[in-house]
Write a protein that holds these residues in place. Sequence first.
Motif, PDB file in Angstrom:
ATOM      1  N   GLN A 104      32.639  29.449  71.477  1.00 31.97           N
ATOM      2  CA  GLN A 104      31.833  28.700  72.436  1.00 31.97           C
ATOM      3  C   GLN A 104      32.679  27.572  73.009  1.00 31.97           C
ATOM      4  N   LYS A 105      32.398  27.250  74.267  1.00 34.66           N
ATOM      5  CA  LYS A 105      33.230  26.271  74.961  1.00 34.66           C
ATOM      6  C   LYS A 105      32.776  24.833  74.706  1.00 34.66           C
ATOM      7  N   TYR A 106      33.646  23.916  75.019  1.00 37.42           N
ATOM      8  CA  TYR A 106      33.309  22.497  75.145  1.00 37.42           C
ATOM      9  C   TYR A 106      34.128  21.986  76.320  1.00 37.42           C
ATOM     10  N   SER A 107      33.833  20.787  76.791  1.00 43.75           N
ATOM     11  CA  SER A 107      34.452  20.322  78.026  1.00 43.75           C
ATOM     12  C   SER A 107      35.979  20.272  77.937  1.00 43.75           C
ATOM     13  N   SER A 108      36.594  20.769  78.998  1.00 47.18           N
ATOM     14  CA  SER A 108      38.057  20.780  79.127  1.00 47.18           C
ATOM     15  C   SER A 108      38.673  19.401  78.913  1.00 47.18           C
ATOM     16  N   ILE A 109      37.947  18.363  79.300  1.00 46.72           N
ATOM     17  CA  ILE A 109      38.523  17.008  79.329  1.00 46.72           C
ATOM     18  C   ILE A 109      38.993  16.524  77.958  1.00 46.72           C
ATOM     19  N   PHE A 110      38.370  17.018  76.899  1.00 45.24           N
ATOM     20  CA  PHE A 110      38.682  16.467  75.577  1.00 45.24           C
ATOM     21  C   PHE A 110      39.897  17.131  74.937  1.00 45.24           C
ATOM     22  N   ASN A 111      40.607  17.922  75.726  1.00 41.97           N
ATOM     23  CA  ASN A 111      41.829  18.551  75.235  1.00 41.97           C
ATOM     24  C   ASN A 111      43.085  17.822  75.687  1.00 41.97           C
ATOM     25  N   ASN A 134      27.315  13.773  86.526  1.00 42.05           N
ATOM     26  CA  ASN A 134      26.871  15.136  86.210  1.00 42.05           C
ATOM     27  C   ASN A 134      25.504  15.123  85.526  1.00 42.05           C
ATOM     28  N   GLN A 135      25.253  14.101  84.695  1.00 39.69           N
ATOM     29  CA  GLN A 135      24.082  14.152  83.813  1.00 39.69           C
ATOM     30  C   GLN A 135      22.834  13.451  84.342  1.00 39.69           C
ATOM     31  N   VAL A 136      22.999  12.481  85.249  1.00 40.71           N
ATOM     32  CA  VAL A 136      21.797  11.828  85.778  1.00 40.71           C
ATOM     33  C   VAL A 136      20.864  12.857  86.437  1.00 40.71           C
ATOM     34  N   GLU A 156      23.036   5.360  77.458  1.00 38.15           N
ATOM     35  CA  GLU A 156      24.166   5.006  76.604  1.00 38.15           C
ATOM     36  C   GLU A 156      25.492   5.257  77.320  1.00 38.15           C
ATOM     37  N   GLU A 157      25.534   6.319  78.131  1.00 39.85           N
ATOM     38  CA  GLU A 157      26.761   6.596  78.899  1.00 39.85           C
ATOM     39  C   GLU A 157      27.065   5.463  79.880  1.00 39.85           C
ATOM     40  N   SER A 158      26.027   4.848  80.428  1.00 43.93           N
ATOM     41  CA  SER A 158      26.241   3.736  81.358  1.00 43.93           C
ATOM     42  C   SER A 158      26.907   2.573  80.637  1.00 43.93           C
ATOM     43  N   SER A 205      30.205  31.060  88.264  1.00 43.19           N
ATOM     44  CA  SER A 205      29.372  32.238  88.015  1.00 43.19           C
ATOM     45  C   SER A 205      27.899  31.889  87.821  1.00 43.19           C
ATOM     46  N   HIS A 206      27.608  30.684  87.302  1.00 44.70           N
ATOM     47  CA  HIS A 206      26.224  30.388  86.916  1.00 44.70           C
ATOM     48  C   HIS A 206      25.442  29.524  87.895  1.00 44.70           C
ATOM     49  N   THR A 207      26.141  28.887  88.855  1.00 46.82           N
ATOM     50  CA  THR A 207      25.452  27.875  89.671  1.00 46.82           C
ATOM     51  C   THR A 207      24.220  28.416  90.407  1.00 46.82           C
ATOM     52  N   ALA A 208      24.356  29.540  91.093  1.00 48.75           N
ATOM     53  CA  ALA A 208      23.238  30.019  91.921  1.00 48.75           C
ATOM     54  C   ALA A 208      21.972  30.209  91.082  1.00 48.75           C
TER      55      ALA A 208
HETATM   56  N1  ACO Z   1      35.218  22.602  80.657  1.00 51.31           N
HETATM   57  C1  ACO Z   1      35.060  23.749  79.989  1.00 51.31           C
HETATM   58  N2  ACO Z   1      34.386  24.812  80.498  1.00 51.31           N
HETATM   59  C2  ACO Z   1      33.842  24.667  81.726  1.00 51.31           C
HETATM   60  C3  ACO Z   1      33.949  23.486  82.462  1.00 51.31           C
HETATM   61  C4  ACO Z   1      34.687  22.418  81.890  1.00 51.31           C
HETATM   62  N3  ACO Z   1      34.872  21.253  82.521  1.00 51.31           N
HETATM   63  N4  ACO Z   1      33.313  23.652  83.637  1.00 51.31           N
HETATM   64  C5  ACO Z   1      32.815  24.895  83.628  1.00 51.31           C
HETATM   65  N5  ACO Z   1      33.145  25.514  82.492  1.00 51.31           N
HETATM   66  C6  ACO Z   1      32.842  26.892  82.117  1.00 51.31           C
HETATM   67  C7  ACO Z   1      31.365  27.163  82.090  1.00 51.31           C
HETATM   68  O1  ACO Z   1      30.821  26.767  80.859  1.00 51.31           O
HETATM   69  C8  ACO Z   1      31.314  28.658  82.311  1.00 51.31           C
HETATM   70  O2  ACO Z   1      31.748  29.328  81.129  1.00 51.31           O
HETATM   71  P1  ACO Z   1      30.829  30.441  80.373  1.00 51.31           P
HETATM   72  O3  ACO Z   1      30.312  31.377  81.410  1.00 51.31           O
HETATM   73  O4  ACO Z   1      31.744  31.063  79.379  1.00 51.31           O
HETATM   74  O5  ACO Z   1      29.737  29.684  79.712  1.00 51.31           O
HETATM   75  C9  ACO Z   1      32.431  28.867  83.311  1.00 51.31           C
HETATM   76  O6  ACO Z   1      33.328  27.757  83.124  1.00 51.31           O
HETATM   77  C10 ACO Z   1      31.963  28.946  84.743  1.00 51.31           C
HETATM   78  O7  ACO Z   1      31.446  27.685  85.169  1.00 51.31           O
HETATM   79  P2  ACO Z   1      30.058  27.508  85.927  1.00 51.31           P
HETATM   80  O8  ACO Z   1      29.538  28.824  86.369  1.00 51.31           O
HETATM   81  O9  ACO Z   1      30.228  26.472  86.978  1.00 51.31           O
HETATM   82  O10 ACO Z   1      29.146  26.984  84.708  1.00 51.31           O
HETATM   83  P3  ACO Z   1      27.880  26.032  84.750  1.00 51.31           P
HETATM   84  O11 ACO Z   1      26.943  26.433  85.826  1.00 51.31           O
HETATM   85  O12 ACO Z   1      27.341  25.976  83.369  1.00 51.31           O
HETATM   86  O13 ACO Z   1      28.467  24.577  85.161  1.00 51.31           O
HETATM   87  C11 ACO Z   1      28.838  22.460  84.022  1.00 51.31           C
HETATM   88  C12 ACO Z   1      29.344  23.891  84.309  1.00 51.31           C
HETATM   89  C13 ACO Z   1      28.820  21.691  85.328  1.00 51.31           C
HETATM   90  C14 ACO Z   1      29.765  21.790  83.024  1.00 51.31           C
HETATM   91  C15 ACO Z   1      27.391  22.568  83.488  1.00 51.31           C
HETATM   92  O14 ACO Z   1      27.341  23.467  82.394  1.00 51.31           O
HETATM   93  C16 ACO Z   1      26.800  21.267  83.037  1.00 51.31           C
HETATM   94  O15 ACO Z   1      26.419  20.460  83.858  1.00 51.31           O
HETATM   95  N6  ACO Z   1      26.667  21.072  81.708  1.00 51.31           N
HETATM   96  C17 ACO Z   1      26.011  19.940  81.106  1.00 51.31           C
HETATM   97  C18 ACO Z   1      26.903  18.750  80.990  1.00 51.31           C
HETATM   98  C19 ACO Z   1      28.040  18.930  80.011  1.00 51.31           C
HETATM   99  O16 ACO Z   1      28.148  19.867  79.267  1.00 51.31           O
HETATM  100  N7  ACO Z   1      28.933  17.972  79.967  1.00 51.31           N
HETATM  101  C20 ACO Z   1      29.989  17.981  78.998  1.00 51.31           C
HETATM  102  C21 ACO Z   1      31.035  17.013  79.280  1.00 51.31           C
HETATM  103  S1  ACO Z   1      30.453  15.387  79.460  1.00 51.31           S
HETATM  104  C22 ACO Z   1      30.473  14.638  77.939  1.00 51.31           C
HETATM  105  O17 ACO Z   1      30.185  15.193  76.985  1.00 51.31           O
HETATM  106  C23 ACO Z   1      30.849  13.158  77.851  1.00 51.31           C
END
Ligand code: ACO
Length: 310
Positions: A104-111, A134-136, A156-158, A205-208
């Motif tokens: 399972q994924k987590y945000s790219s930024i923390f790498n 992104n979260q508001v 808390e993020e603010s 892939s998931h936005t629509a």
């Molecule tokens: N890092 C890692 N993976 C990502 C990222 C990213 N920055 N952006 C998109 N992806 C992944 C998606 O999870 C998806 O993978 P999957 O199909 O294997 O699940 C794939 O790339 C395609 O992306 P999208 O179709 O655009 O996916 P989605 O509609 O879910 O949009 C987004 C991605 C914007 C991150 C959304 O899931 C979201 O708003 N999530 C909630 C906020 C969140 O998770 N924030 C985490 C970082 S902030 C923090 O924690 C401080």
Amino acid sequence: TMPDLEQQFEQTIERDQRIEPRDWVPEAYRTTMIRMIAQHAHSEIIGMQPEGNWITRAPSLRRKAILLAKVQDEAGHGLYLYSAAETLGADRGELTAKLIAGKQKYSSIFNYPTLTFADVGVIGWLVDGAAICNQVPLCRSSYGPYARAMIRICKEESFHQRQGYELLMTMMRGTEEQRRMVQDATNRWWWPSLMMFGPPDADSSHTAQSMAWKVKRHTNDELRQRFVDMTVPQAEALGVTLPDPHLRWNAEREHYDFGDIDWSEFKQVVSGNGPCNAQRIAHRRKAHEDGAWVREAAAAHAAKLRERTA
Ligand code: ACO
């Protein structure tokens, strides 16, 4: 009957009401919400590491207290979000198992690594700033437990964002060396922060579907643009340069234009080949294994309590 349930679900979305755990949902909606909430929870937990790296080396007691509080908040967000995922029938233990197995994924930024204390400030400013952007809107997400979780998390993020900006303001009033550190950290975190919003809309892939279900309220590119527009004046006030020669105000669009994002870097990081992916997962796995005795003790205690009350 099935068509009735589906119609009810569609109507709830249509009327901008919330879907609650008791409601019937299409399987794809459940899968989407679990995926998104789990990725978000994992991001909060993995996100403790880059900044946790500086707790023992914070330059003052005040900075250490702030940083500790911030990293603890992130743990809280993660646990809160795992609970939200559980309302959809997910199991927290299984989600963690998938995370440490790389499934399972987590945000790219923390790498990315945190090389100096200025990174703590820049993470607060840019990374938490992007997270807020992104979260508001997710406070109005159609899934009730997630939307409500977002309200507290955004507050808390603010605070996190402000502590980062204040830290940077302090450093910018300091020595030449400190100003150089802030600029260097800004250079390294700017582009990865823009990648946090996900792939361009055309490749998302998931936005629509997520927009149709009102899970997402804006597209990835819309939120990325909003973040750029919000951040440019903050950089000016701070006195740092954002590392993009193409960044300029477009009077016609009434938005800042910006340069091309290196999507090949994003793909590398998301597929596990970023600078710190292996280290982040190894650390998480070790913490999980080291915590096994705590989980066993808690389960044994709960079983005893149940026996006693039965
Ligand atoms: N890092 C890692 N993976 C990502 C990222 C990213 N920055 N952006 C998109 N992806 C992944 C998606 O999870 C998806 O993978 P999957 O199909 O294997 O699940 C794939 O790339 C395609 O992306 P999208 O179709 O655009 O996916 P989605 O509609 O879910 O949009 C987004 C991605 C914007 C991150 C959304 O899931 C979201 O708003 N999530 C909630 C906020 C969140 O998770 N924030 C985490 C970082 S902030 C923090 O924690 C401080």
